[in-house]
Scaffold this motif. Structure first.
Motif, short mmCIF file in Angstrom:
data_model
loop_
_atom_site.label_atom_id
_atom_site.label_comp_id
_atom_site.label_asym_id
_atom_site.label_seq_id
_atom_site.Cartn_x
_atom_site.Cartn_y
_atom_site.Cartn_z
N LEU A 119 61.71 79.58 -19.28
CA LEU A 119 63.11 79.71 -19.76
C LEU A 119 63.54 78.38 -20.65
CD1 LEU A 119 65.10 80.34 -16.18
CD2 LEU A 119 64.88 81.69 -18.17
N ASP A 143 67.75 77.13 -14.26
CA ASP A 143 66.54 77.80 -13.56
C ASP A 143 66.70 77.82 -11.89
OD1 ASP A 143 63.85 78.24 -12.62
OD2 ASP A 143 62.72 76.84 -13.68
N ILE A 179 66.36 83.76 -24.22
CA ILE A 179 66.29 82.86 -22.94
C ILE A 179 65.43 82.20 -22.77
CG2 ILE A 179 68.73 84.09 -22.23
CD1 ILE A 179 66.57 84.90 -19.80
N GLU A 180 64.19 82.56 -23.46
CA GLU A 180 62.65 82.14 -23.23
C GLU A 180 62.03 81.60 -24.38
OE1 GLU A 180 61.60 84.61 -19.15
OE2 GLU A 180 61.33 85.83 -21.31
N ILE A 182 68.75 76.80 -20.34
CA ILE A 182 69.16 77.81 -19.28
C ILE A 182 68.87 77.36 -17.95
CG2 ILE A 182 68.47 80.18 -18.81
CD1 ILE A 182 69.75 79.87 -21.41
#
Length: 87
Positions: free
Chosen positions: A10, A16, A69-70, A14
């Motif tokens: 991520l 986690d 998002i990654e 974002i």
């Protein structure tokens, strides 16, 4: 066979929740010197010929990771060492 490894994480901005849950559980195990934990995944792709890093990046971008998002990293995988059964 040629192995390429794709590590997907991520993006730092974002949240986690899995990593946060692990970090929160560590003090119960007596581990107090860990500031944070991030959880990701590792994907191994084996090519029949030479490893194709450009093709692996394309696969990662279109299928393995959500670039919104990654983040992902593509690298050559190490071949596993053969186990010495005599020791």
């Amino acid at each position: 066979m040629a192995r390429v490894v794709v590590d997907v994480m991520l993006k730092p901005e974002i949240l986690d929740p899995q990593g946060q849950a692990v970090a929160n559980a560590l003090p119960r195990l007596g581990v107090s010197d860990v500031a944070s934990v991030r959880i990701g995944r590792r994907i191994e792709i084996e090519f029949t010929g030479e490893p194709d890093l450009d093709r692996a990046r394309e696969i990662a971008d279109k299928l393995l990771a959500n670039p919104v998002i990654e983040d992902y990293e593509v690298r050559l995988g190490e071949q596993p060492e053969s186990a010495d059964k005599s020791s």
